[in-house]
Design an enzyme around this catalytic site. Structure first.
Site, PDB file in Angstrom:
ATOM      1  N   CYS A 155       0.855  -1.211   0.000  1.00  0.00           N
ATOM      2  CA  CYS A 155       0.000   0.000   0.000  1.00  0.00           C
ATOM      3  C   CYS A 155       0.881   1.248   0.000  1.00  0.00           C
ATOM      4  CB  CYS A 155      -0.939   0.017   1.199  1.00  0.00           C
ATOM      5  SG  CYS A 155      -1.716  -1.567   1.577  1.00  0.00           S
ATOM      6  N   CYS A 165      -2.491   5.627   9.854  1.00  0.00           N
ATOM      7  CA  CYS A 165      -2.610   7.060  10.137  1.00  0.00           C
ATOM      8  C   CYS A 165      -3.938   7.277  10.884  1.00  0.00           C
ATOM      9  CB  CYS A 165      -2.525   7.903   8.869  1.00  0.00           C
ATOM     10  SG  CYS A 165      -3.697   7.461   7.579  1.00  0.00           S
TER      11      CYS A 165
END
Length: 420
Positions: free
Chosen positions: A252, A374
């Site tokens: 990713c 995140c």
């Protein structure tokens, strides 16, 4: 510049985000549909669209205080919010903002809202100081966060929730990562000073600018001397600490900030995956600008589908920067605050499990995987780590970190897991 056009298009973005669409995608569509936008108009559109989402809680609250009953026309409400944002947070002349908004609103429903809009916006100009003070009595208006999000922060971060909520309202800083192969923060700060750009050194290779500037103004940017990367995101390479000769997997990988950092860190080779070809192109551009295209193998594939991309040769290290709610980067993407729902973190955590299990298979014995998100939601972080360790007897967590959003960084979670 046509303020009316920027205001009208920003109002369209507010209405579309309210329907559940991502602001970045909405603005990309608007710009594609309006190639005639000047740089000034595009800048104003960006400011109003992002600013309205950043302060949506207080703007809607103040609007509600001036109404006898809720507005049931989304187009009308969005134009009023866009105008109120400009009146409260921009330097545009109030009379011009009001006039342009009223003219746009006059085109809705054969002009039936013209006088109403005129009265509301003029009242806002007169009373906005008092209306702003009233926001402190309502949590959503005060913190510009949904009530469920505030309750979540109070629950999980009882000592820090107030600071987190305040931080998520701030404008994100523009932070740079200096290419350690070509210089350091002190040296690059001197170059910025020569270029008239004010900056502050954060550590040996990180610098934050006093004010954002276009990357074209950054000395040596096109030569790979420096990259734009959040200070918290720079922690990933520090923790994974790749060594010369290692094979590293960046799952990713888009947009490629961490990929570039890994390649700067050591003479390793990096396989960078992303499921989206358009986003993978950004990784390619980043790697090429830094001059590392010979050590990066870019593949467009679903990281969880090993048959589609893996040759069976194990990696020494895996950066598992897994998809998440992105709750930690809400000041950079303020629409996230209004798009997320209470059950989303648990849902994305379930999706992460398969991906992490598959990536674990690609890691060599004694290799290291860095679980990274995140997010500041525990379901995707500490709770995810605990479940992973329970599923894998050969996995040991050597360190984990919750980086809370503050004036220097976004929010991140990192867990370093060793395969025994």
């Amino acid at each position: 510049m046509s303020m009316a056009l920027a205001q009208k298009l920003a109002a369209q973005s507010i209405a579309q985000v309210a329907e559940g669409r991502n602001l970045q995608d909405v603005l990309a569509g608007i710009r594609a549909a309006h190639p005639e936008l000047s740089a000034q108009e595009a800048g104003a559109l960006q400011d109003i669209a992002y600013g309205s989402q950043r302060y949506l809680g207080s703007l809607k609250y103040m609007l509600g205080k001036m109404l006898k009953k809720p507005i049931d026309n989304p187009q009308l409400e969005s134009l009023l919010i866009a105008a109120m944002y400009q009146l409260h947070y921009s330097r545009n002349a109030p009379h011009a903002v009001v006039n342009e908004a009223v003219e746009s609103i006059a085109k809705i429903g054969r002009g039936q809202y013209r006088s109403f809009a005129n009265a509301i916006l003029r009242r806002f100009v007169r009373e906005r100081e008092g209306l702003e003070k009233s926001c402190k009595f309502n949590d959503t208006a005060k913190f510009n966060l949904p009530q469920w999000w505030i309750e979540y922060l109070k629950n999980h971060y009882p000592k820090h929730w107030n600071n987190i909520a305040a931080s998520l309202q701030q404008h994100p800083p523009l932070t740079l990562r200096v290419n350690r192969r070509l210089g350091d923060a002190e040296g690059y700060a001197a170059k910025l000073a020569e270029a008239g750009i004010e900056a502050r050194v954060l550590d040996d290779y990180a610098i934050t600018l006093a004010e954002a500037v276009p990357v074209g103004r950054l000395p040596g940017f096109s030569d790979g001397l420096v990259s734009v990367q959040d200070f918290g995101a720079q922690k990933a390479a520090h923790l994974l600490n790749p060594q010369n000769g290692w094979r590293v997997l960046d799952a990713c990988a888009a947009p490629g900030g961490k990929t570039g950092h890994l390649l700067e860190w050591a003479d390793c080779t990096v396989t960078a995956l992303d499921i989206d070809a358009g986003r993978l192109k950004r990784v390619e551009d980043n790697v090429r600008r830094l001059g590392f295209e010979n050590r990066a193998d870019l593949k467009c594939a679903d990281a969880a589908d090993l048959d589609a991309w893996w040759d069976g040769k194990p990696f020494d290290a895996v950066l598992a920067d897994v998809p998440c709610t992105a709750s930690g980067v809400a000041k950079r993407n303020p629409d996230i605050k209004w798009l997320r729902r209470p059950a989303d973190a648990a849902k994305t955590a379930r999706q992460q499990e398969l991906l992490l299990d598959r990536l674990w298979q690609t890691l060599t014995k004694n290799g290291t995987m860095l679980l990274a998100t995140c997010s500041i939601f525990a379901e995707e972080n500490g709770q995810q780590l605990e479940k992973f360790l329970n599923r894998h007897a050969d996995a040991v967590c050597t360190e984990s970190h919750v980086l809370l959003p503050n004036k220097h960084q976004d929010g991140f979670y990192y867990a370093l897991i060793q395969k025994q």
